[in-house]
Design a protein around this motif. Structure first.
Motif, PDB file in Angstrom:
ATOM      1  N   GLN A  67      11.798   2.404   6.451  1.00  0.00           N
ATOM      2  CA  GLN A  67      13.184   2.572   6.024  1.00  0.00           C
ATOM      3  C   GLN A  67      13.517   1.644   4.864  1.00  0.00           C
ATOM      4  O   GLN A  67      14.224   2.043   3.932  1.00  0.00           O
ATOM      5  CB  GLN A  67      14.134   2.326   7.203  1.00  0.00           C
ATOM      6  N   ALA A  68      13.004   0.420   4.896  1.00  0.00           N
ATOM      7  CA  ALA A  68      13.263  -0.518   3.804  1.00  0.00           C
ATOM      8  C   ALA A  68      12.697  -0.012   2.477  1.00  0.00           C
ATOM      9  O   ALA A  68      13.281  -0.240   1.415  1.00  0.00           O
ATOM     10  CB  ALA A  68      12.674  -1.892   4.145  1.00  0.00           C
ATOM     11  N   LEU A  69      11.558   0.704   2.543  1.00  0.00           N
ATOM     12  CA  LEU A  69      10.932   1.256   1.339  1.00  0.00           C
ATOM     13  C   LEU A  69      11.589   2.552   0.886  1.00  0.00           C
ATOM     14  O   LEU A  69      11.259   3.076  -0.178  1.00  0.00           O
ATOM     15  CB  LEU A  69       9.442   1.499   1.590  1.00  0.00           C
ATOM     16  N   GLY A  70      12.498   3.077   1.699  1.00  0.00           N
ATOM     17  CA  GLY A  70      13.134   4.344   1.363  1.00  0.00           C
ATOM     18  C   GLY A  70      12.274   5.549   1.646  1.00  0.00           C
ATOM     19  O   GLY A  70      12.549   6.652   1.158  1.00  0.00           O
ATOM     20  N   LEU A  71      11.216   5.372   2.441  1.00  0.00           N
ATOM     21  CA  LEU A  71      10.322   6.479   2.760  1.00  0.00           C
ATOM     22  C   LEU A  71      10.809   7.315   3.937  1.00  0.00           C
ATOM     23  O   LEU A  71      10.519   8.508   4.027  1.00  0.00           O
ATOM     24  CB  LEU A  71       8.914   5.943   3.070  1.00  0.00           C
ATOM     25  N   GLN A  85      22.682  15.443  18.026  1.00  0.00           N
ATOM     26  CA  GLN A  85      24.089  15.821  17.918  1.00  0.00           C
ATOM     27  C   GLN A  85      24.616  15.762  16.490  1.00  0.00           C
ATOM     28  O   GLN A  85      25.445  16.590  16.086  1.00  0.00           O
ATOM     29  CB  GLN A  85      24.923  14.893  18.808  1.00  0.00           C
ATOM     30  N   TYR A  86      24.131  14.791  15.717  1.00  0.00           N
ATOM     31  CA  TYR A  86      24.638  14.576  14.366  1.00  0.00           C
ATOM     32  C   TYR A  86      23.483  14.476  13.367  1.00  0.00           C
ATOM     33  O   TYR A  86      23.108  13.376  12.949  1.00  0.00           O
ATOM     34  CB  TYR A  86      25.475  13.302  14.302  1.00  0.00           C
ATOM     35  N   PRO A  87      22.876  15.577  12.983  1.00  0.00           N
ATOM     36  CA  PRO A  87      21.767  15.523  12.014  1.00  0.00           C
ATOM     37  C   PRO A  87      22.185  14.822  10.729  1.00  0.00           C
ATOM     38  O   PRO A  87      23.258  15.093  10.175  1.00  0.00           O
ATOM     39  CB  PRO A  87      21.462  17.003  11.762  1.00  0.00           C
ATOM     40  N   GLY A  88      21.361  13.905  10.271  1.00  0.00           N
ATOM     41  CA  GLY A  88      21.637  13.165   9.058  1.00  0.00           C
ATOM     42  C   GLY A  88      22.295  11.822   9.276  1.00  0.00           C
ATOM     43  O   GLY A  88      22.413  11.032   8.336  1.00  0.00           O
ATOM     44  N   VAL A  89      22.714  11.536  10.528  1.00  0.00           N
ATOM     45  CA  VAL A  89      23.417  10.287  10.787  1.00  0.00           C
ATOM     46  C   VAL A  89      22.534   9.066  10.536  1.00  0.00           C
ATOM     47  O   VAL A  89      23.036   7.978  10.247  1.00  0.00           O
ATOM     48  CB  VAL A  89      23.964  10.261  12.239  1.00  0.00           C
ATOM     49  N   GLU A  90      21.216   9.255  10.580  1.00  0.00           N
ATOM     50  CA  GLU A  90      20.311   8.129  10.363  1.00  0.00           C
ATOM     51  C   GLU A  90      20.402   7.577   8.943  1.00  0.00           C
ATOM     52  O   GLU A  90      19.937   6.463   8.671  1.00  0.00           O
ATOM     53  CB  GLU A  90      18.865   8.529  10.674  1.00  0.00           C
ATOM     54  N   LYS A  91      21.008   8.314   8.030  1.00  0.00           N
ATOM     55  CA  LYS A  91      21.149   7.843   6.654  1.00  0.00           C
ATOM     56  C   LYS A  91      22.466   7.113   6.401  1.00  0.00           C
ATOM     57  O   LYS A  91      22.735   6.675   5.283  1.00  0.00           O
ATOM     58  CB  LYS A  91      21.018   9.028   5.693  1.00  0.00           C
ATOM     59  N   LEU A 146       0.821  -1.221   0.000  1.00  0.00           N
ATOM     60  CA  LEU A 146       0.000   0.000   0.000  1.00  0.00           C
ATOM     61  C   LEU A 146       0.848   1.263   0.000  1.00  0.00           C
ATOM     62  O   LEU A 146       0.559   2.220  -0.730  1.00  0.00           O
ATOM     63  CB  LEU A 146      -0.944  -0.019   1.199  1.00  0.00           C
ATOM     64  N   LEU A 147       1.901   1.279   0.799  1.00  0.00           N
ATOM     65  CA  LEU A 147       2.762   2.463   0.839  1.00  0.00           C
ATOM     66  C   LEU A 147       3.462   2.679  -0.498  1.00  0.00           C
ATOM     67  O   LEU A 147       3.649   3.818  -0.934  1.00  0.00           O
ATOM     68  CB  LEU A 147       3.790   2.325   1.961  1.00  0.00           C
ATOM     69  N   GLN A 148       3.843   1.611  -1.166  1.00  0.00           N
ATOM     70  CA  GLN A 148       4.464   1.735  -2.487  1.00  0.00           C
ATOM     71  C   GLN A 148       3.488   2.353  -3.480  1.00  0.00           C
ATOM     72  O   GLN A 148       3.903   3.050  -4.413  1.00  0.00           O
ATOM     73  CB  GLN A 148       4.930   0.358  -2.983  1.00  0.00           C
ATOM     74  N   GLU A 149       2.196   2.126  -3.273  1.00  0.00           N
ATOM     75  CA  GLU A 149       1.173   2.684  -4.162  1.00  0.00           C
ATOM     76  C   GLU A 149       0.760   4.097  -3.750  1.00  0.00           C
ATOM     77  O   GLU A 149      -0.160   4.677  -4.329  1.00  0.00           O
ATOM     78  CB  GLU A 149      -0.049   1.763  -4.186  1.00  0.00           C
ATOM     79  N   GLY A 150       1.433   4.655  -2.762  1.00  0.00           N
ATOM     80  CA  GLY A 150       1.121   6.015  -2.329  1.00  0.00           C
ATOM     81  C   GLY A 150      -0.071   6.104  -1.401  1.00  0.00           C
ATOM     82  O   GLY A 150      -0.643   7.181  -1.213  1.00  0.00           O
ATOM     83  N   ILE A 151      -0.440   4.981  -0.782  1.00  0.00           N
ATOM     84  CA  ILE A 151      -1.606   4.938   0.106  1.00  0.00           C
ATOM     85  C   ILE A 151      -1.126   4.821   1.546  1.00  0.00           C
ATOM     86  O   ILE A 151      -0.393   3.887   1.885  1.00  0.00           O
ATOM     87  CB  ILE A 151      -2.518   3.752  -0.244  1.00  0.00           C
TER      88      ILE A 151
END
Length: 425
Positions: free
Chosen positions: A296-300, A342-348, A263-268
């Motif tokens: 996270q697995a879907l890249g959302l 402390q480290y913005p962006g580290v989650e990527k 559903l999330l892949q379909e934008g729902i």
């Protein structure tokens, strides 16, 4: 060989919903529109237990839940809600609270205004607000409270508590068709009609369109897909997704990942919950972690640095890479409550911990940081790749500890530097 067209990258479709806002104090959680898909969870404590409920809410919030739903089923629970909110504020936890109401929500929201004010959103089940001529009146009292306190609502239909009068009416209409639908199709229609009619009634009573979130929950994967595909065609309200009673352990995890992924892949979908039954002694936070991993697995969304690790084979008879992969993953997750600030962006950040020479170097090059440990019979050396280039080789008994230091230094140098630059600017 005939030339072919370039292969398009798979991306989730854009969502089509209106935007809603869930507010508590300085915390504003935007839902729908261009906002990120939000993670929601629910406590399983007795709300009357103020301290126990607040502690579990804190655990869920720290794990990544952006809204937490609590049961409000008795006068005592309604009286406790403001104290739960106060306790959370003292703990520095500003997560919005959603009140879950069934059967007597109209009385509780009317008789306990402090409860109505302390909550950030109300969940209303139109199948449990009264029968016959009481239905619209009692539903209306809940909407009046939402309008009075400027709170959004989730109109949450559930096939386990579907409005039986509506279902009976639709079954009568179906029997008069020349080509009747099957019983499941009628049930689907009853779920969707209940949600849409309730939303329309709420708007007639003064609710703004963007203050209404809808859900139609069932426990079957294919059923949920069918219902939400149709629901999304017929409304622009923000939608909450999740299987009701997804189940325990592997079953609940796999079913939730399958249906939410499609559903999330379909934008729902604009908010999600994994309604996982905890294993005995298991933390309630597991449902939050699974929901976050799905996004996270879907890249959302990105919540924590990702650790790629090979599954192991006959080339990796040692468990060294498994131990290191778990150690690094646990370390990164444990640091995230501090590192987010402390480290913005580290989650990527992407880290690879590989077990042999077959895919180890190549996979490590694709990550920000990668280590390729020696497989069975290979030289006792572990090349380390940083930003796609081999930078060093680790040897000896302290490879795990040395690699963890490399990870920490990389995070400090890459993400700490950007923080410092931002602050200086």
């Amino acid at each position: 060989m005939q030339p072919c067209l370039p292969i398009e990258s798979a991306e989730p479709l854009a969502r089509r919903s209106a935007q809603a806002r869930v507010v508590w104090g300085s915390r504003v959680v935007t839902v729908g529109g261009d906002a990120p898909v939000r993670v929601q969870s629910m406590t399983n404590t007795d709300t009357v237990d103020v301290i126990g409920t607040a502690i579990q809410i804190k655990e869920l919030a720290v794990a990544g839940s952006e809204m937490v739903r609590i049961t409000v089923n008795t006068p005592e629970a309604a009286e406790a809600v403001p104290h739960v909110r106060d306790q959370l504020d003292r703990m520095g936890i500003d997560v919005p609270l959603i009140g879950d109401f069934h059967f007597n929500g109209h009385r509780l929201l009317t008789d306990y205004p402090a409860c109505a004010e302390a909550l950030s959103k109300y969940r209303i089940n139109p199948g449990n607000v009264g029968k016959g001529n009481k239905h619209d009146k009692q539903f209306g009292q809940m909407i009046e409270a939402a309008v009075r306190w400027n709170k959004p609502v989730r109109i949450g239909v559930n096939w386990g508590s579907l409005d039986q009068e509506l279902l009976a009416s639709l079954m009568d209409q179906n029997s008069a068709r020349s080509n009747p639908w099957d019983a499941k199709q009628v049930m689907y229609e009853a779920l969707i009609t209940s949600a849409l009619d309730s939303a329309a009634l709420a708007q007639q009573m003064g609710m703004a369109h963007e203050q209404i979130i809808l859900s139609c929950k069932v426990s079957g994967v294919q059923d949920l897909i069918s219902v939400y595909r149709e629901l999304s065609k017929r409304t622009q309200h923000a939608l909450h997704l999740g299987l009701t009673e997804a189940g325990m352990g592997t079953k609940g995890t796999v079913a939730s990942a399958a249906v939410l992924g499609i559903l999330l892949q379909e934008g729902i979908g604009d908010t999600i919950r994994v309604s996982l039954t905890p294993q005995p002694g298991e933390s309630r936070t597991q449902e939050v972690l699974i929901a976050s991993e799905i996004l996270q697995a879907l890249g959302l969304r990105s919540f924590v640095p990702s650790v790629t690790a090979c599954p192991g084979c006959g080339r990796t008879t040692s468990d060294t890479f498994q131990v290191l992969a778990k150690q690094i993953d646990d370390f990164l997750r444990g640091q995230m409550p501090v590192w987010r600030e402390q480290y913005p962006g580290v989650e990527k950040l992407k880290v690879a911990v590989m077990g042999c020479i077959v895919n180890g170097p190549g996979e490590s090059k694709h990550a920000d940081l990668g280590i390729s440990l020696p497989g069975s019979g290979e030289a006792p050396a572990a090349p380390v790749f940083i930003d796609g280039e081999k930078r060093m080789t680790l040897r000896g008994d302290r490879i795990a500890e040395e690699f963890q230091v490399i990870v920490e230094n990389y995070i400090e140098n890459r993400f700490g530097r950007s923080t410092a630059t931002t602050e200086a600017a």
